[in-house]
Design an enzyme around this catalytic site. Structure first.
Site, PDB file in Angstrom:
ATOM      1  N   TYR A  67       0.665  -1.271  -0.002  1.00 42.04           N
ATOM      2  CA  TYR A  67      -0.009   0.165   0.019  1.00 42.04           C
ATOM      3  C   TYR A  67       0.809   1.315  -0.178  1.00 42.04           C
ATOM      4  O   TYR A  67       0.460   2.428  -0.504  1.00 42.04           O
ATOM      5  CB  TYR A  67      -0.945   0.107   0.949  1.00 42.04           C
ATOM      6  CG  TYR A  67      -2.176  -0.925   0.813  1.00 42.04           C
ATOM      7  CD1 TYR A  67      -2.173  -2.225   1.059  1.00 42.04           C
ATOM      8  CD2 TYR A  67      -3.282  -0.237   0.074  1.00 42.04           C
ATOM      9  CE1 TYR A  67      -3.481  -2.882   0.950  1.00 42.04           C
ATOM     10  CE2 TYR A  67      -4.369  -1.154   0.026  1.00 42.04           C
ATOM     11  CZ  TYR A  67      -4.600  -2.455   0.138  1.00 42.04           C
ATOM     12  OH  TYR A  67      -5.715  -3.077  -0.186  1.00 42.04           O
ATOM     13  N   GLN A 100     -15.716   4.078  -6.351  1.00 40.66           N
ATOM     14  CA  GLN A 100     -15.142   2.926  -5.670  1.00 40.66           C
ATOM     15  C   GLN A 100     -13.782   2.903  -5.635  1.00 40.66           C
ATOM     16  O   GLN A 100     -12.957   2.196  -5.000  1.00 40.66           O
ATOM     17  CB  GLN A 100     -15.351   1.672  -6.826  1.00 40.66           C
ATOM     18  CG  GLN A 100     -16.815   1.146  -7.310  1.00 40.66           C
ATOM     19  CD  GLN A 100     -16.976   0.161  -8.204  1.00 40.66           C
ATOM     20  OE1 GLN A 100     -17.210  -0.956  -7.896  1.00 40.66           O
ATOM     21  NE2 GLN A 100     -17.096   0.798  -9.565  1.00 40.66           N
ATOM     22  N   ASP A 103      -8.092   6.273  -4.465  1.00 44.99           N
ATOM     23  CA  ASP A 103      -7.046   7.177  -4.880  1.00 44.99           C
ATOM     24  C   ASP A 103      -8.000   8.582  -4.431  1.00 44.99           C
ATOM     25  O   ASP A 103      -8.968   8.459  -4.281  1.00 44.99           O
ATOM     26  CB  ASP A 103      -6.418   7.236  -6.315  1.00 44.99           C
ATOM     27  CG  ASP A 103      -7.537   7.310  -7.162  1.00 44.99           C
ATOM     28  OD1 ASP A 103      -7.629   6.659  -8.192  1.00 44.99           O
ATOM     29  OD2 ASP A 103      -8.405   8.651  -7.375  1.00 44.99           O
ATOM     30  N   HIS A 118     -15.254   2.630  -1.066  1.00 49.32           N
ATOM     31  CA  HIS A 118     -14.375   1.626  -0.652  1.00 49.32           C
ATOM     32  C   HIS A 118     -13.085   2.196  -0.033  1.00 49.32           C
ATOM     33  O   HIS A 118     -12.124   1.665   0.176  1.00 49.32           O
ATOM     34  CB  HIS A 118     -13.669   1.001  -1.982  1.00 49.32           C
ATOM     35  CG  HIS A 118     -14.666   0.102  -2.558  1.00 49.32           C
ATOM     36  ND1 HIS A 118     -14.472  -0.322  -4.021  1.00 49.32           N
ATOM     37  CD2 HIS A 118     -15.824  -0.288  -2.152  1.00 49.32           C
ATOM     38  CE1 HIS A 118     -15.628  -1.077  -4.260  1.00 49.32           C
ATOM     39  NE2 HIS A 118     -16.491  -1.121  -3.227  1.00 49.32           N
ATOM     40  N   CYS A 126      -6.496   2.245  12.737  1.00 52.21           N
ATOM     41  CA  CYS A 126      -6.158   0.950  13.672  1.00 52.21           C
ATOM     42  C   CYS A 126      -6.534  -0.025  13.092  1.00 52.21           C
ATOM     43  O   CYS A 126      -7.600  -0.379  12.846  1.00 52.21           O
ATOM     44  CB  CYS A 126      -6.594   1.539  14.855  1.00 52.21           C
ATOM     45  SG  CYS A 126      -6.315  -0.003  16.186  1.00 52.21           S
ATOM     46  N   SER A 191     -15.531  -2.293 -14.341  1.00 52.61           N
ATOM     47  CA  SER A 191     -16.039  -3.648 -14.473  1.00 52.61           C
ATOM     48  C   SER A 191     -17.345  -3.927 -14.180  1.00 52.61           C
ATOM     49  O   SER A 191     -17.951  -5.082 -14.765  1.00 52.61           O
ATOM     50  CB  SER A 191     -15.026  -4.463 -14.620  1.00 52.61           C
ATOM     51  OG  SER A 191     -14.954  -4.472 -13.110  1.00 52.61           O
ATOM     52  N   ASN A 215     -17.399   3.247 -20.757  1.00 52.89           N
ATOM     53  CA  ASN A 215     -16.457   2.169 -20.518  1.00 52.89           C
ATOM     54  C   ASN A 215     -15.753   1.661 -21.738  1.00 52.89           C
ATOM     55  O   ASN A 215     -16.426   1.772 -22.778  1.00 52.89           O
ATOM     56  CB  ASN A 215     -17.054   1.048 -19.855  1.00 52.89           C
ATOM     57  CG  ASN A 215     -16.003   0.129 -19.003  1.00 52.89           C
ATOM     58  OD1 ASN A 215     -15.549   0.846 -17.810  1.00 52.89           O
ATOM     59  ND2 ASN A 215     -15.941  -1.084 -19.102  1.00 52.89           N
ATOM     60  N   LEU A 216     -14.349   1.285 -21.475  1.00 50.68           N
ATOM     61  CA  LEU A 216     -13.609   0.704 -22.854  1.00 50.68           C
ATOM     62  C   LEU A 216     -14.280  -0.683 -23.422  1.00 50.68           C
ATOM     63  O   LEU A 216     -14.050  -0.891 -24.305  1.00 50.68           O
ATOM     64  CB  LEU A 216     -12.256   0.582 -22.429  1.00 50.68           C
ATOM     65  CG  LEU A 216     -11.334   2.036 -22.509  1.00 50.68           C
ATOM     66  CD1 LEU A 216     -10.045   1.591 -22.114  1.00 50.68           C
ATOM     67  CD2 LEU A 216     -11.662   2.751 -23.837  1.00 50.68           C
ATOM     68  N   GLU A 217     -14.727  -1.363 -22.278  1.00 51.39           N
ATOM     69  CA  GLU A 217     -15.246  -2.602 -22.912  1.00 51.39           C
ATOM     70  C   GLU A 217     -16.573  -3.015 -22.158  1.00 51.39           C
ATOM     71  O   GLU A 217     -17.076  -2.202 -21.446  1.00 51.39           O
ATOM     72  CB  GLU A 217     -14.442  -3.692 -22.069  1.00 51.39           C
ATOM     73  CG  GLU A 217     -14.427  -3.690 -20.421  1.00 51.39           C
ATOM     74  CD  GLU A 217     -13.571  -4.626 -19.890  1.00 51.39           C
ATOM     75  OE1 GLU A 217     -12.683  -5.511 -20.571  1.00 51.39           O
ATOM     76  OE2 GLU A 217     -13.498  -4.728 -18.730  1.00 51.39           O
TER      77      GLU A 217
HETATM   78  N1  APR Z   1     -11.881   4.751 -19.778  1.00 49.58           N
HETATM   79  C1  APR Z   1     -12.773   4.105 -19.452  1.00 49.58           C
HETATM   80  N2  APR Z   1     -12.766   2.996 -19.031  1.00 49.58           N
HETATM   81  C2  APR Z   1     -11.531   2.422 -18.678  1.00 49.58           C
HETATM   82  C3  APR Z   1     -10.410   2.908 -19.182  1.00 49.58           C
HETATM   83  C4  APR Z   1     -10.302   4.280 -19.793  1.00 49.58           C
HETATM   84  N3  APR Z   1      -9.388   5.069 -19.873  1.00 49.58           N
HETATM   85  N4  APR Z   1      -9.467   2.229 -18.591  1.00 49.58           N
HETATM   86  C5  APR Z   1      -9.985   0.862 -18.405  1.00 49.58           C
HETATM   87  N5  APR Z   1     -11.383   1.122 -18.420  1.00 49.58           N
HETATM   88  C6  APR Z   1     -12.454   0.189 -18.118  1.00 49.58           C
HETATM   89  C7  APR Z   1     -11.794  -1.181 -18.048  1.00 49.58           C
HETATM   90  O1  APR Z   1     -12.426  -1.949 -19.550  1.00 49.58           O
HETATM   91  C8  APR Z   1     -12.654  -2.028 -17.121  1.00 49.58           C
HETATM   92  O2  APR Z   1     -14.110  -2.467 -17.521  1.00 49.58           O
HETATM   93  O3  APR Z   1     -12.405   0.487 -16.586  1.00 49.58           O
HETATM   94  C9  APR Z   1     -12.830  -0.732 -16.061  1.00 49.58           C
HETATM   95  C10 APR Z   1     -12.175  -1.251 -14.891  1.00 49.58           C
HETATM   96  O4  APR Z   1     -12.392  -2.348 -14.110  1.00 49.58           O
HETATM   97  P1  APR Z   1     -11.925  -2.956 -12.788  1.00 49.58           P
HETATM   98  O5  APR Z   1     -10.260  -2.792 -13.200  1.00 49.58           O
HETATM   99  O6  APR Z   1     -12.405  -4.168 -12.292  1.00 49.58           O
HETATM  100  O7  APR Z   1     -11.919  -1.659 -11.811  1.00 49.58           O
HETATM  101  P2  APR Z   1     -13.203  -1.307 -10.850  1.00 49.58           P
HETATM  102  O8  APR Z   1     -14.487  -1.733 -11.771  1.00 49.58           O
HETATM  103  O9  APR Z   1     -13.270  -0.330 -10.260  1.00 49.58           O
HETATM  104  O10 APR Z   1     -13.108  -2.486  -9.576  1.00 49.58           O
HETATM  105  C11 APR Z   1     -14.108  -2.521  -8.628  1.00 49.58           C
HETATM  106  O11 APR Z   1     -13.019  -4.084  -7.428  1.00 49.58           O
HETATM  107  O12 APR Z   1     -10.955  -4.853  -6.758  1.00 49.58           O
HETATM  108  C12 APR Z   1     -12.110  -4.211  -6.364  1.00 49.58           C
HETATM  109  O13 APR Z   1     -12.325  -2.777  -4.588  1.00 49.58           O
HETATM  110  C13 APR Z   1     -11.617  -3.027  -5.922  1.00 49.58           C
HETATM  111  O14 APR Z   1     -12.971  -0.866  -6.436  1.00 49.58           O
HETATM  112  C14 APR Z   1     -12.528  -2.153  -6.792  1.00 49.58           C
HETATM  113  C15 APR Z   1     -13.613  -2.900  -7.381  1.00 49.58           C
END
Ligand code: APR
Length: 251
Positions: A67, A100, A103, A118, A126, A191, A215-217
């Site tokens: 961390y 979520q 940062d 989160h 603590c 995601s 979202n990208l995907e």
């Molecule tokens: N613009 C838009 N979407 C993006 C970009 C971008 N520049 N870069 C990545 N992505 C999308 C990815 O395609 C993905 O679907 O952002 C999503 C990120 O998904 P995760 O990595 O699963 O992150 P997140 O959804 O925030 O995870 C949720 O899971 O591990 C726990 O507590 C953690 O808060 C986190 C939670």
């Protein structure tokens, strides 16, 4: 009408906008997401070793070091255009910004009110009482991790929600109240795999809100979205604001 123009029109007319952000919003600041197959944090580290109370009990030094490294990376990063667009949106409409992300980039971009589901990585608490531990205490009590001032067996740990832990109830209540009241909900850079956060767009839709996914995907929520922008958040969000509230043309 193209999706961006349609969403811009809805944004302009909205009474209350809920924006749910995930790691994708911070990706363009160079902060690793969680589930990207190549660069995601969970592709390189085992979440159960690093983001669980059991992992911390097993090896508090490893978790603390991990961390600390993430904190340094975030401190060296800067908010990107997605963060700045959401900060600007708060000045244009009634916005509930729910993240979520742990940062502090939304806050550093100037978002006035951020609902952190989160927790916050820059905060330390603590490990026994969960009471906050100040930066001054940490600086004066080096250690990996430092001891806690609140309990003899306590250690300093990051103020984030680990797998298996409850979300901060106040943040969750605020987020769910916003989902029940909003007329437009945007899910940006997530995601949509982790609940209860991923349930917020559905909660909003059920009471009649329009749901847009940026979202990208594709995600499990895509089929429920009324509007989908398959673009980087740092491109889509500034374009969305410019379309909804065109900059005053120079006189
Ligand atoms: N613009 C838009 N979407 C993006 C970009 C971008 N520049 N870069 C990545 N992505 C999308 C990815 O395609 C993905 O679907 O952002 C999503 C990120 O998904 P995760 O990595 O699963 O992150 P997140 O959804 O925030 O995870 C949720 O899971 O591990 C726990 O507590 C953690 O808060 C986190 C939670």
């Amino acid at each position: 009408m193209d999706p961006l123009s349609e969403l811009a029109a809805r944004l302009r007319q909205a009474r209350h906008v809920l924006v749910l952000t995930g790691a994708g919003v911070s990706a363009e600041s160079g902060i690793a997401t969680f589930r990207d197959a190549q660069t995601g944090l969970w592709a390189r580290y085992r979440a159960e070793d690093l983001a669980t109370p059991e992992g911390f009990r097993r090896d508090p030094a490893l978790v603390w070091r991990w961390y600390q490294a993430r904190r340094a990376q975030i401190a060296a990063a800067a908010p990107n255009p997605a963060h700045h667009a959401l900060a600007a949106l708060a000045a244009q409409t009634r916005l509930s910004l729910v993240t979520q992300n742990v940062d502090d980039l939304h806050q550093r971009a100037g978002s006035p009110a951020v609902i952190c589901l989160h927790g916050a990585i820059m905060r330390s608490i603590c490990s026994v009482t969960r009471l906050p531990i100040s930066a001054q205490w940490l600086a004066a009590h080096p250690g990996e991790p430092p001891p806690s001032p609140h309990h003899a067996q306590g250690l300093a740990r990051p103020g984030v929600v680990w797998f298996g832990e409850n979300l901060p109830q106040e943040a969750l209540d605020l987020a769910e109240a916003a989902a029940r009241d909003c007329d437009l909900v945007l899910a940006v850079g997530t995601s949509a795999l982790v609940y209860p956060a991923a349930g917020l767009p559905e909660l909003a839709k059920r009471q009649g809100a329009c749901f847009a996914e940026i979202n990208l995907e594709a995600t499990p929520l895509t089929r429920r979205a009324d509007i989908v922008l398959r673009q980087p958040a740092g491109v889509a969000l500034p374009a969305l604001l410019a379309a909804a509230w065109p900059p005053e043309h120079a006189a």
